[in-house]
Design an enzyme around this catalytic site. Structure first.
Site, mmCIF file in Angstrom:
data_model
loop_
_atom_site.group_PDB
_atom_site.id
_atom_site.type_symbol
_atom_site.label_atom_id
_atom_site.label_comp_id
_atom_site.label_asym_id
_atom_site.label_seq_id
_atom_site.Cartn_x
_atom_site.Cartn_y
_atom_site.Cartn_z
ATOM 1 N N CYS A 83 4.323 3.041 -1.131
ATOM 2 C CA CYS A 83 2.797 2.841 -0.335
ATOM 3 C C CYS A 83 2.029 2.085 -1.928
ATOM 4 O O CYS A 83 1.389 2.670 -2.697
ATOM 5 C CB CYS A 83 2.154 4.033 -0.111
ATOM 6 S SG CYS A 83 0.577 3.783 0.363
ATOM 7 N N CYS A 103 -1.638 3.521 -2.097
ATOM 8 C CA CYS A 103 -1.865 4.528 -2.583
ATOM 9 C C CYS A 103 -1.703 4.905 -4.047
ATOM 10 O O CYS A 103 -2.240 5.470 -4.982
ATOM 11 C CB CYS A 103 -0.727 5.801 -1.687
ATOM 12 S SG CYS A 103 -1.149 5.776 -0.201
ATOM 13 N N ASP A 104 -0.219 4.349 -4.569
ATOM 14 C CA ASP A 104 -0.170 4.516 -5.927
ATOM 15 C C ASP A 104 -0.219 3.421 -7.039
ATOM 16 O O ASP A 104 -0.044 3.673 -7.908
ATOM 17 C CB ASP A 104 1.477 5.016 -5.761
ATOM 18 C CG ASP A 104 1.866 5.981 -4.909
ATOM 19 O OD1 ASP A 104 1.071 6.938 -4.772
ATOM 20 O OD2 ASP A 104 2.967 6.145 -4.455
#
Length: 528
Positions: free
Chosen positions: A343, A346-347
């Site tokens: 992701c 997200c990361d």
């Protein structure tokens, strides 16, 4: 920090406070502390029930702030400035600490209050992560209900030293009493299942006692939600068992092709889907993973769950969707969440200023590379084919970026690491056969999806790719069992198509129930 429109909305929300909220801020005189205090003073000015106190305590993270209220033992803190996706978490925390009713069931509230032990939770998030708010909000409300639960939500980008010391390469990352506890999206139900050792067994017993359904939907994504709504509208007994509501849509950042809605985000759409389902008489069973389909006798099919519990139904609609496809190369499993990620939204912020790779040259891969290029030092995109497969407009944008290298005809053969984290990857040039190493800190895999259908082998006809074979009505090879969405052979895996498939499968199931009930009624009359 907040524009006038957002201020007006927040002021309206804060009118729901029924008790004072004391915000105790910890600062260090730095720029981020100044920004945090600006935000807190704006909030302070919006409600007479809020007051802000500033202090400097070297034993606490700075900048950070705690939310408390008189005569209540609440331990809830934000470290950093919770804007972006986490602004909603801040608003909810203000309301909950301020006495506004918490939206949990009576059963969940009792279960949270009864947890025995001292729980010191720390959650690392990124402001661009759409999965993080669920975790932060779940632990915040648990901290409001149970005084033995403490929670600190930490912006990883603001505390990079901690992120590196704890070797956090994926968010949300949750620590309990100083030890790694969980990663990825979780809600209240998931936390209770991990903390309350008897919860799964009790739920399995409850499920085993349920009467047969007319329609049982397996899967809670767009297809499953649509199927359950269409079934419930027919007035028949409907249940939906899902490992997590929303499926892959939860991991989708921007949605701009959902007809009539110019733009939305995955978590927002999922919340609307779940609320729509709850508007009807549907028995929702979360955290339930299907493990086996047992073809029916006497007109009833059975779905066995991973917990050992069983559900029976006159018709079944399978909508278990798909999951991210893995590279299946040495090192991938070893370094998952240690540099191997799936992701980018997200990361990505955890790799600020560092070199990364993106695997995959389709729309998802190219979009990920474009987004990451604005955060990291350099992006290397690797595509197995001899050309990128993404839309032309995305390719043009990608090629215009100065810190991106595009490698086509590149077969990733190994993830390299030092035993703790990713240090690079090895790929083979398919044109020359030569092997090359690329030094980097993160690898984002974007190579498509795999259907969640392993549990159906031997029960239903599956394609070579593992998709459930369905006809134009959503009927599978087993009468009375239908399927919809990304788990099926239906082409073009899109949200709008999955919803339509779910509705179609539900209407087909209802038609099956009507037709199959006629012989049974005739037999009953003859026996009488």
């Amino acid at each position: 920090m907040l524009d006038k429109n957002l201020e007006t909305q927040l002021q309206a929300y804060l009118q729901k406070l029924t008790r004072p909220v004391h915000i105790l801020a910890n600062t260090d005189g730095g720029e981020k502390s100044t920004e945090m205090m600006q935000l807190l003073r704006q909030i302070d000015a919006l409600s007479p029930k809020i007051d802000v106190e500033e202090a400097q305590d070297s034993s606490l993270r700075a900048p950070s702030f705690a939310l408390t209220t008189p005569d209540q033992d609440i331990h809830l803190r934000f470290a950093g400035i919770p804007l972006g996706h986490e602004f909603t978490s801040l608003v909810l925390a203000l309301l909950q600490v301020g006495g506004h009713p918490i939206k949990v069931s009576d059963e969940q509230r009792e279960q949270i209050a009864a947890l025995d032990g001292d729980f010191e939770f720390e959650t690392y998030f990124s402001l661009s992560c759409q999965n993080c708010p669920d975790v932060v909000q779940a632990l915040n409300l648990m901290a409001v209900i149970n005084p033995r639960i403490r929670h600190t939500a930490i912006d990883g980008a603001a505390f990079q030293d901690e992120v590196e010391r704890r070797e956090i390469m994926s968010v949300p990352a949750v620590f309990l009493n100083g030890e790694a506890f969980a990663s990825g999206r979780m809600g209240v139900d998931e936390f209770l299942a991990k903390l309350d050792s008897g919860a799964a067994a009790r739920e399995a017993e409850k499920i085993d006692r349920k009467d047969p359904f007319d329609v049982l939907v397996v899967g809670g994504g767009p297809a499953g939600a649509a199927a359950s709504i269409y079934a419930a509208r027919k007035g028949i007994r409907t249940g939906i068992a899902a490992e997590r509501f929303g499926g892959q849509v939860l991991d989708t950042m921007g949605i701009e092709n959902f007809i009539s809605v110019p733009h939305t985000e995955g978590p927002k759409l999922v919340a609307q889907l779940e609320q729509h389902v709850r508007d009807y008489d549907v028995d929702i069973m979360p955290l339930q993973q299907a493990s086996k389909l047992i073809p029916g006798e006497a007109g009833l099919h059975t779905v066995e769950l991973a917990s050992g519990a069983q559900l029976s139904a006159r018709s079944v609609i399978i909508a278990t969707g798909a999951r991210w496809r893995q590279m299946n190369v040495p090192g991938e499993d070893e370094y998952r969440n240690k540099g191997v990620a799936y992701c980018p939204h997200c990361d990505g912020p955890l790799f600020k200023g560092k070199p990364v790779a993106v695997i995959g040259g389709g729309n998802s891969g190219v979009e990920a590379a474009i987004d990451l290029a604005g955060i990291v030092s350099h992006v290397t995109l690797l595509e197995f084919d001899d050309k990128l497969r993404a839309d032309a407009v995305l390719q043009n944008k990608l090629r215009s970026l100065p810190n991106v290298t595009i490698l086509t005809s590149a077969l990733t053969t190994e993830v390299l690491g030092d035993g703790r984290k990713v240090t690079g990857l090895r790929y083979q040039d398919r044109s020359s056969g030569e092997s090359h190493d690329v030094s980097l800190d993160g690898i984002f895999v974007q190579i498509g999806l795999l259907p969640n259908s392993e549990w159906l082998k031997g029960s239903l006809e599956l394609s070579e790719r593992g998709e459930i074979v369905v006809d134009a009505r959503g009927q599978t090879s087993l009468p009375g069992v239908f399927a919809a969405g990304d788990v099926t052979t239906v082409p073009y895996k899109q949200i709008v198509i999955a919803m339509g498939d779910g509705a179609k499968a539900s209407l087909s199931a209802f038609d099956h129930l009507i037709r199959s009930s006629v012989p049974e009624q005739d037999a009953a009359r003859a026996a009488a």
